[in-house]
Every structure is written in structure tokens, then in C-alpha cells.
Design a protein around this motif. Structure first.
Motif, PDB file in Angstrom:
ATOM      1  N   SER A 465      21.986  47.552  67.132  1.00 30.84           N
ATOM      2  CA  SER A 465      22.847  48.650  67.557  1.00 30.84           C
ATOM      3  C   SER A 465      23.338  49.458  66.370  1.00 30.84           C
ATOM      4  CB  SER A 465      24.034  48.107  68.353  1.00 30.84           C
ATOM      5  OG  SER A 465      24.759  47.180  67.575  1.00 30.84           O
ATOM      6  N   ALA A 466      23.910  50.623  66.684  1.00 29.78           N
ATOM      7  CA  ALA A 466      24.423  51.521  65.657  1.00 29.78           C
ATOM      8  C   ALA A 466      25.850  51.144  65.286  1.00 29.78           C
ATOM      9  CB  ALA A 466      24.374  52.963  66.163  1.00 29.78           C
ATOM     10  N   ASP A 467      26.304  51.664  64.156  1.00 29.81           N
ATOM     11  CA  ASP A 467      27.718  51.542  63.801  1.00 29.81           C
ATOM     12  C   ASP A 467      28.531  52.426  64.735  1.00 29.81           C
ATOM     13  OD1 ASP A 467      27.090  49.913  61.697  1.00 29.81           O
ATOM     14  OD2 ASP A 467      27.235  51.478  60.178  1.00 29.81           O
ATOM     15  N   GLU A 468      29.687  51.981  65.118  1.00 30.04           N
ATOM     16  CA  GLU A 468      30.525  52.842  65.942  1.00 30.04           C
ATOM     17  C   GLU A 468      31.992  52.639  65.604  1.00 30.04           C
ATOM     18  OE1 GLU A 468      31.132  50.218  70.027  1.00 30.04           O
ATOM     19  OE2 GLU A 468      29.585  51.752  69.953  1.00 30.04           O
ATOM     20  N   ALA A 469      32.725  53.713  65.737  1.00 25.98           N
ATOM     21  CA  ALA A 469      34.170  53.630  65.536  1.00 25.98           C
ATOM     22  C   ALA A 469      34.789  53.026  66.789  1.00 25.98           C
ATOM     23  CB  ALA A 469      34.742  55.015  65.273  1.00 25.98           C
ATOM     24  N   GLU A 470      35.765  52.147  66.618  1.00 19.04           N
ATOM     25  CA  GLU A 470      36.406  51.500  67.758  1.00 19.04           C
ATOM     26  C   GLU A 470      37.873  51.918  67.819  1.00 19.04           C
ATOM     27  OE1 GLU A 470      35.687  47.354  67.017  1.00 19.04           O
ATOM     28  OE2 GLU A 470      33.857  47.375  68.213  1.00 19.04           O
ATOM     29  N   ALA A 545      42.718  68.197  80.827  1.00 16.65           N
ATOM     30  CA  ALA A 545      41.472  68.947  80.970  1.00 16.65           C
ATOM     31  C   ALA A 545      40.691  68.953  79.656  1.00 16.65           C
ATOM     32  CB  ALA A 545      41.769  70.378  81.418  1.00 16.65           C
ATOM     33  N   ILE A 546      41.412  69.069  78.549  1.00 17.43           N
ATOM     34  CA  ILE A 546      40.751  69.049  77.237  1.00 17.43           C
ATOM     35  C   ILE A 546      40.157  67.674  76.967  1.00 17.43           C
ATOM     36  CG2 ILE A 546      41.181  69.188  74.752  1.00 17.43           C
ATOM     37  CD1 ILE A 546      43.288  71.363  75.438  1.00 17.43           C
ATOM     38  N   LYS A 547      40.913  66.630  77.215  1.00 11.76           N
ATOM     39  CA  LYS A 547      40.433  65.267  77.024  1.00 11.76           C
ATOM     40  C   LYS A 547      39.167  65.018  77.841  1.00 11.76           C
ATOM     41  CE  LYS A 547      42.012  60.442  77.603  1.00 11.76           C
ATOM     42  NZ  LYS A 547      41.016  59.952  78.576  1.00 11.76           N
ATOM     43  N   THR A 548      39.204  65.394  79.103  1.00 15.99           N
ATOM     44  CA  THR A 548      38.063  65.176  79.989  1.00 15.99           C
ATOM     45  C   THR A 548      36.836  65.943  79.509  1.00 15.99           C
ATOM     46  OG1 THR A 548      39.541  64.835  81.859  1.00 15.99           O
ATOM     47  CG2 THR A 548      37.256  65.382  82.370  1.00 15.99           C
ATOM     48  N   TRP A 549      37.040  67.172  79.073  1.00 15.33           N
ATOM     49  CA  TRP A 549      35.926  67.999  78.606  1.00 15.33           C
ATOM     50  C   TRP A 549      35.255  67.361  77.394  1.00 15.33           C
ATOM     51  CZ3 TRP A 549      34.220  70.588  74.331  1.00 15.33           C
ATOM     52  CH2 TRP A 549      33.274  71.595  74.519  1.00 15.33           C
ATOM     53  N   LEU A 550      36.057  66.878  76.442  1.00 17.42           N
ATOM     54  CA  LEU A 550      35.501  66.248  75.244  1.00 17.42           C
ATOM     55  C   LEU A 550      34.707  64.994  75.595  1.00 17.42           C
ATOM     56  CD1 LEU A 550      38.627  66.553  72.904  1.00 17.42           C
ATOM     57  CD2 LEU A 550      36.484  67.835  72.652  1.00 17.42           C
ATOM     58  N   GLU A 551      35.264  64.168  76.446  1.00 14.53           N
ATOM     59  CA  GLU A 551      34.608  62.911  76.814  1.00 14.53           C
ATOM     60  C   GLU A 551      33.332  63.156  77.609  1.00 14.53           C
ATOM     61  OE1 GLU A 551      38.666  60.153  76.873  1.00 14.53           O
ATOM     62  OE2 GLU A 551      37.821  60.896  78.765  1.00 14.53           O
ATOM     63  N   ASN A 552      33.342  64.182  78.447  1.00  9.32           N
ATOM     64  CA  ASN A 552      32.137  64.488  79.224  1.00  9.32           C
ATOM     65  C   ASN A 552      31.033  65.057  78.339  1.00  9.32           C
ATOM     66  OD1 ASN A 552      33.275  63.638  81.617  1.00  9.32           O
ATOM     67  ND2 ASN A 552      33.869  65.684  82.286  1.00  9.32           N
ATOM     68  N   LYS A 553      31.415  65.778  77.298  1.00 11.66           N
ATOM     69  CA  LYS A 553      30.412  66.378  76.414  1.00 11.66           C
ATOM     70  C   LYS A 553      29.715  65.331  75.560  1.00 11.66           C
ATOM     71  CE  LYS A 553      29.728  70.126  73.078  1.00 11.66           C
ATOM     72  NZ  LYS A 553      28.578  70.710  73.808  1.00 11.66           N
ATOM     73  N   SER A 554      30.453  64.335  75.086  1.00 13.77           N
ATOM     74  CA  SER A 554      29.826  63.265  74.306  1.00 13.77           C
ATOM     75  C   SER A 554      30.653  61.993  74.426  1.00 13.77           C
ATOM     76  CB  SER A 554      29.694  63.644  72.826  1.00 13.77           C
ATOM     77  OG  SER A 554      29.116  62.570  72.085  1.00 13.77           O
ATOM     78  N   ALA A 555      30.256  61.145  75.367  1.00 14.46           N
ATOM     79  CA  ALA A 555      30.975  59.893  75.586  1.00 14.46           C
ATOM     80  C   ALA A 555      30.922  59.000  74.351  1.00 14.46           C
ATOM     81  CB  ALA A 555      30.385  59.166  76.786  1.00 14.46           C
ATOM     82  N   ASN A 556      29.835  59.094  73.586  1.00 11.44           N
ATOM     83  CA  ASN A 556      29.694  58.228  72.415  1.00 11.44           C
ATOM     84  C   ASN A 556      30.646  58.619  71.293  1.00 11.44           C
ATOM     85  OD1 ASN A 556      27.625  57.370  74.006  1.00 11.44           O
ATOM     86  ND2 ASN A 556      26.018  57.570  72.481  1.00 11.44           N
ATOM     87  N   ASN A 557      30.911  59.899  71.142  1.00  8.57           N
ATOM     88  CA  ASN A 557      31.814  60.350  70.091  1.00  8.57           C
ATOM     89  C   ASN A 557      33.271  60.365  70.527  1.00  8.57           C
ATOM     90  OD1 ASN A 557      30.292  61.292  67.544  1.00  8.57           O
ATOM     91  ND2 ASN A 557      29.025  62.028  69.233  1.00  8.57           N
ATOM     92  N   PHE A 558      33.492  60.293  71.833  1.00 10.85           N
ATOM     93  CA  PHE A 558      34.858  60.234  72.363  1.00 10.85           C
ATOM     94  C   PHE A 558      34.977  59.059  73.333  1.00 10.85           C
ATOM     95  CE2 PHE A 558      34.162  64.524  70.916  1.00 10.85           C
ATOM     96  CZ  PHE A 558      35.318  64.781  70.216  1.00 10.85           C
ATOM     97  N   PRO A 559      34.868  57.842  72.784  1.00 13.36           N
ATOM     98  CA  PRO A 559      34.941  56.653  73.635  1.00 13.36           C
ATOM     99  C   PRO A 559      36.349  56.444  74.176  1.00 13.36           C
ATOM    100  CG  PRO A 559      34.998  56.016  71.333  1.00 13.36           C
ATOM    101  CD  PRO A 559      34.754  57.498  71.356  1.00 13.36           C
ATOM    102  N   GLU A 560      36.442  55.559  75.133  1.00 17.60           N
ATOM    103  CA  GLU A 560      37.744  55.249  75.723  1.00 17.60           C
ATOM    104  C   GLU A 560      38.713  54.787  74.631  1.00 17.60           C
ATOM    105  OE1 GLU A 560      39.705  52.335  79.131  1.00 17.60           O
ATOM    106  OE2 GLU A 560      37.541  52.390  78.824  1.00 17.60           O
ATOM    107  N   GLY A 561      39.907  55.347  74.653  1.00 17.23           N
ATOM    108  CA  GLY A 561      40.920  54.962  73.685  1.00 17.23           C
ATOM    109  C   GLY A 561      41.048  55.909  72.519  1.00 17.23           C
ATOM    110  N   ARG A 562      40.063  56.802  72.323  1.00 21.94           N
ATOM    111  CA  ARG A 562      40.156  57.694  71.170  1.00 21.94           C
ATOM    112  C   ARG A 562      41.113  58.858  71.424  1.00 21.94           C
ATOM    113  NH1 ARG A 562      35.997  61.723  67.897  1.00 21.94           N
ATOM    114  NH2 ARG A 562      37.454  61.956  66.165  1.00 21.94           N
ATOM    115  N   VAL A 563      41.084  59.440  72.613  1.00 24.65           N
ATOM    116  CA  VAL A 563      41.881  60.627  72.902  1.00 24.65           C
ATOM    117  C   VAL A 563      43.062  60.278  73.799  1.00 24.65           C
ATOM    118  CG1 VAL A 563      41.877  62.981  73.800  1.00 24.65           C
ATOM    119  CG2 VAL A 563      39.816  62.055  72.709  1.00 24.65           C
ATOM    120  N   SER A 564      44.256  60.630  73.387  1.00 30.53           N
ATOM    121  CA  SER A 564      45.468  60.444  74.187  1.00 30.53           C
ATOM    122  C   SER A 564      46.082  61.804  74.475  1.00 30.53           C
ATOM    123  CB  SER A 564      46.490  59.572  73.436  1.00 30.53           C
ATOM    124  OG  SER A 564      45.942  58.313  73.109  1.00 30.53           O
TER     125      SER A 564
END
Length: 595
Positions: A465-470, A545-564
């Protein structure tokens, strides 16, 4: 002492032929900076970029370490020019030495690779041109270099200098990016007084010494953009409301200018106009890389890491650049080279003996320092400086196949980080220095994933697997890196984006992707018109709406827990609500990045 990542860096050298953006020294090499006419200091409105996911080392089995005996490989020699940079350790291990050795991964792939350290970017460019010119008439040429590695955030400037020369031979001879060997993860950094970290606005009027338009300079530009601080691109004047720069000839020179208390006299400017006042300016910040940061810490101290590639972890991928014609004529060799580098990356990631061996070979190839030194600064450390301040030093990482599938946007849910990095910093140099860099090659012409995709296709799902930020959704930001208001427009009384908001959202997306190791807070604010409860609810819906848009555009770069998200309604105005202009400023979205 030469740089841990001697990223003579990417930089911006538009050399070759008549395009000499370089001079005698690295500044000249990086070059682009001669005295300029006075202009108003610039806020780079958006600095966009990314990174990707954590290595679980699944399916990685330990391999025997390579010998030091040269291998007898039947294929033609491939020549590669590179800096001294720990991000290349996977490839270095894979080759076993400066030339392919017996028992090495490259030998098993029938790759005959010759590695040569080259710290002068102009000579890297010249090596590519020499090879292409010779290859056109003699496919068996032993002249020049097939490949170079530089930092991805300098690739646009690098290719702007070299591709016009190569394309004279035909478009098929242009240089292209095909792989990333690793990335800087902390060692490239912007160092300044602790007060700048506590309050970024305190950096207005600061003077940072840097190799201008190089990758570390980019870190300062990115940080200033994130915090709304103007940049004075004229290194002959001083603007008390902007970040100013003193040009350094090298990353070591940058560190020494701070250590030795360097000063110079300049004309003061305000709002782009000379005030008639002369001021003496001294170095208050440094942007450098290891061991330059070690020198600052040990010889003088007093500066800490304001921000580095540890936070902006997508900014400096180590990109492999080759000649398109040769690569298309020899696809299997290119694929074997990529596969060997990827396997070496997995070994370095997964096993301590592999890292130690790679560090030993690095010391031999670079002809500098010891294996212990390269291993230590590959991992990164925190040490105490001369004034007792803790300072983070070093830090790089190697990539594998999965990292590259993520970084090039091949995986579902990913985004093309290489393209974002390339275009973002190409745009910045072009904006700040339009006379020197009027244009650069478009990303679609110079990013070629054909060979990587072929390797991935053969590997299937049997890759680590790849490196990922948690991120932990329960963690709040404890240390703010940047805070900035964004003019994201919504339909009146609604959480629906207006058409003009879409472009801003794209810029925000890229801006957050580069800082992929940081948590993101989205704060929604309104003016005081209307019912307070309704305003509070509206600000929440807009932030969501901003949070949802970011997560929908790239789930890998905006994983759960990154955006509050946080809603404030009209409770935190930044201007008077008594005027239309003030109310417009209060209807805002603030983005905070931190850790």
C-alpha cells in the motif's frame, strides 16, 4: 558540505542555449533574479498542491542485499544524473552502487544503470540535450544522460529551459516526467523566529535569505499565500508590509548569511512606490535544507521550523524525467527501471537492513558524509539548537508503486498531485517573474503515465500500500500553520455554490492537497442581516457544503477526520456591519490548517 537534498534545486534555471536563467553561482544557476523594476508586493492568492496515503508493507518480502561487485548486464547502459537526496534511496538500493551490481534488483530486471551525482541543474539540462542530439543520429550513443531527477515543484521552470532546445529536434524528443522516486518530508524548510509561528502576521517586514525561485523559496511563498502575506519579488528593495528576500548563492550561503549577521542597505517601498528612505535590512529568516538547517541550529540557533515539507508533504516529489523518443523506443527497459525503483522503495520502507544498506551506498555515490548520517537525516530528527530551542531537522521518504498510482491520480478517489504541483509552481514563477519565465510547457505534454500504468497493470493488486496521512476526527488543531479567508460565493440565503465559486473551490482544493499532512477547519461566517439563529444555521450549512465538496472530489486526499466544520453566524465580524462593504467582508469562509 553539500546538501542532503542538494536540490540545486529544481529550480528555475532556464539555461541551455540562449535561455540562461543562471549565472555563475547557484543563484545564477537558479537563476532568474537580476535587479528588477520596483513593483507592488504581491500576494500569491492561491498556492495549490497535494499528497497521498501509509505503507502497510503488505506482501513485501525481504530481498538479499546487493553485492558491491559490478554486474554483467546485457542491455545498453542507462545514464542518470541526480542530486544527493535521500528521496532516491529506493533506487540507490535497487542498483547496488553507482553502477549496477551483482545481486541487485536492477540486475534481476536486466537494467544496466549508471548513476552520477550532478548538483548543477544547468548541466543536468545539458546532459539531456546532449543525449537527445546524439541519439537522433546514433541510437547507440554513449553521450549525455537518459534521465535526471529533480524536485517536482521546479519541474515547470526546468522544462521551460530545456524543452525548447529538445523540441528543435522534434516534439517526440521533449523531456517528460514518468515516475516519482520519493519526496522531501521535512528536510526542506522555512526557518524563522518563534514569533512568526505564533502569529504569522508578525512576519510582515521579515527578510528571508534563500536561493531564489528554488524549491525552498517556494515553501516561503506557499506559507505567505496561506496567511495572506504579500511577497516582495524585488530583492533590491524593502517593503515593511511584505516578506522580503536576500538572494543566496547556495543553500549553505543562505545559512551562513544568517549565522554571520549579513546586512545590506535598500530603498524602502510602500504600495509599490519608493518612499525615498534608505533602510538597513538583516536576515531574520532562512529557507534551506539539510545540512543547512543543521548549521543554523548548531552555529547560531534562534530560529525554528516555521513550516516544511513535513506539513506541505506534496510539494517536493522527486520526479524522474527522461527523453520521450528514447523511452518510446525502449518501453520495456523503462518499465523495468520503474519496477526496480519501486521494489527498492518497498525494501527501504519495510526493512531496516535495506535502509542501512541504501544509506551506505548513498555515502559512496555522493562521496560525502557517512552511512549513519544519511540514515539519520532520511528519518528526520528533533535536536536542540545553540540557544536551547528544539528544531526539526532532515526527513525524506521513498515511494513505491502504490504511492505513484496515488500521486499521479490513477487510483479511484485520488488526484494528479504531480500535475497540481507542476502547474502551481509554474504559475507562481510566471506571475512573479514574467520577463524571465513568460511561459512553460503545459502539464499534459510533459507528464507521461504510460509506462507506470503498464507496470501497475502487470502487478495487479499484489503491491504494498501507499503512504497515507492519518487523521483522528476527535483531534482539534493544536498548532495553527495558516489561517485565511476565502471569497466563496453562495446563492442568497442558500448553501448552493454560485458558478463563480466553482473556480475558487478548485483553487482551495489544490491549496489543501499540498498540505496533506495538516488537518483542516472550515469556519462559516455571515453578516448580521436577518435572524441570528437562521444565520448560524446558514453558516453551518455552507461550511458543510465545502467539506462535502472536498471529500467527494478526492476521498483519498480528504479522508474521514481531516476536515472539521464550525459555524459562527454573525458572531465574529471582521468589519463593520453598518456598510455594504463591511457586511461583504463578514460573509466569509475561513480556512485554518494545522496539526
Amino acid at each position: 558540505m553539500s546538501r542532503l537534498t542538494t536540490l540545486g534545486k529544481l529550480a528555475v534555471l532556464l539555461v541551455i542555449g540562449g535561455a540562461i536563467f543562471i549565472g555563475v553561482k547557484i543563484l545564477g544557476n537558479m537563476g532568474i533574479l537580476g535587479p528588477r523594476t520596483t513593483q507592488e508586493s504581491t500576494i500569491i492568492e492561491k498556492v495549490d498542491l497535494p499528497d497521498a496515503p501509509k505503507n502497510a508493507s503488505t506482501s513485501v518480502q525481504p530481498l538479499a542485499l546487493p553485492s558491491s561487485t559490478p554486474a554483467n548486464v546485457s542491455t545498453p547502459e542507462i545514464r542518470w544524473l541526480h542530486w544527493a537526496w535521500n528521496a532516491q534511496m529506493g533506487a540507490i538500493l535497487a542498483n547496488g552502487g553507482a553502477e549496477t551490481t551483482k545481486g541487485s534488483i536492477m540486475a534481476s530486471k536486466n537494467v544496466n544503470l549508471k548513476m552520477t551525482r550532478q548538483d548543477d541543474v544547468s548541466l543536468m539540462q545539458a546532459g539531456l540535450v546532449k543525449f537527445a542530439e546524439s541519439y537522433k543520429s546514433d541510437p547507440g550513443t554513449t553521450e549525455g544522460a537518459h534521465f535526471v531527477t529533480i524536485m517536482g515543484d521546479g519541474a515547470a521552470a526546468f522544462l521551460a529551459g530545456v524543452n525548447p532546445q529538445l523540441e528543435k529536434l522534434g516534439d517526440e524528443y521533449r523531456a517528460q516526467i514518468v515516475y516519482t522516486l520519493g519526496r522531501s518530508l521535512g528536510e526542506d524548510k522555512f526557518m524563522g523566529p518563534p514569533a512568526w509561528k505564533e502569529n504569522p502576521q508578525a512576519a510582515r517586514g521579515g527578510v528571508t535569505t534563500a536561493v531564489l525561485r528554488d524549491g525552498d523559496w517556494n515553501i516561503v511563498i506557499k506559507w505567505c499565500s496561506d496567511n495572506g502575506i504579500p511577497v516582495n519579488a524585488d530583492e533590491t528593495t524593502y517593503d515593511p508590509e511584505a516578506m522580503n528576500f536576500i538572494a543566496a548563492d547556495s543553500y549553505i550561503d543562505a545559512s551562513e548569511k544568517y549565522i554571520n549577521g549579513y546586512t545590506e542597505e535598500r530603498d524602502e517601498v510602500k504600495k509599490g512606490q519608493r518612499t525615498g528612505k534608505k533602510v538597513t535590512v538583516g536576515v531574520t529568516g532562512v529557507t534551506t535544507w539539510t545540512p543547512g538547517d543543521v548549521m543554523v541550529a548548531k552555529k547560531k540557533g534562534g530560529l525554528i521550523s516555521i513550516v516544511s515539507t513535513k506539513e506541505y508533504r506534496s510539494q517536493m516529489p522527486c520526479v524522474l524525467i527522461g527523453i520521450k523518443k528514447w523511452m518510446e523506443d525502449n518501453p520495456r527497459l523503462v518499465e523495468n527501471l520503474i519496477e526496480g525503483m519501486a521494489i527498492g522503495g518497498d525494501q527501504v520502507k519495510s526493512y531496516s537492513p535495506a535502509l542501512k544498506k541504501a544509506a551506505q551506498i548513498s555515502a559512496e555515490i555522493y562521496n560525502e558524509e557517512t552511512a549513519e548520517y544519511w540514515e539519520k537525516y532520511y528519518k528526520g530528527v528533533t535536536e536542540t539548537d545553540r540557544k536551547g530551542l528544539p528544531v526539526e531537522l532532515g526527513g525524506s521518504r521513498v515511494n513505491n508503486l502504490a504511492d505513484n498510482a496515488e500521486i499521479f491520480g490513477i487510483n479511484p478517489g485520488s488526484t494528479n498531485i504531480v500535475k497540481i504541483v507542476y502547474t502551481t509552481f509554474g504559475d507562481i514563477v510566471q506571475k512573479l517573474y514574467p520577463d524571465l519565465v513568460p511561459s512553460y510547457p503545459v502539464a499534459e505534454e510533459v507528464i507521461n503515465t504510460r509506462f507506470l500504468k503498464s507496470v501497475l497493470s502487470r502487478a495487479g493488486s499484489n503491491i504494498a500500500s501507499a503512504d497515507e496521512a492519518e487523521f483522528n476526527a476527535d483531534d482539534n488543531i493544536r498548532e495553527t500553520v495558516s489561517k485565511k479567508s476565502w471569497a466563496i460565493e453562495f446563492a442568497s440565503g442558500s448553501s448552493e455554490f454560485t458558478p463563480s465559486a466553482r473556480a475558487v473551490m478548485e483553487q482551495l482544493f489544490n491549496d489543501l492537497v499540498i498540505a496533506s499532512n495538516l488537518k483542516v477547519e472550515v469556519h462559516g461566517h455571515t453578516d448580521n442581516i436577518g435572524d441570528p439563529a437562521a444565520n448560524l444555521s446558514l453558516s453551518e450549512r455552507r461550511a458543510f457544503a465545502i467539506k462535502t465538496w472536498l471529500e467527494n472530489k478526492s476521498a483519498n486526499n480528504f479522508p474521514e477526520g481531516r476536515v472539521s466544520i464550525f459555524s459562527h453566524g454573525a458572531s465574529n465580524p471582521v468589519a463593520s456591519n453598518d456598510t455594504p462593504a463591511g457586511r461583504a467582508k463578514n460573509r466569509r469562509v475561513e480556512i485554518i490548517m494545522g496539526k
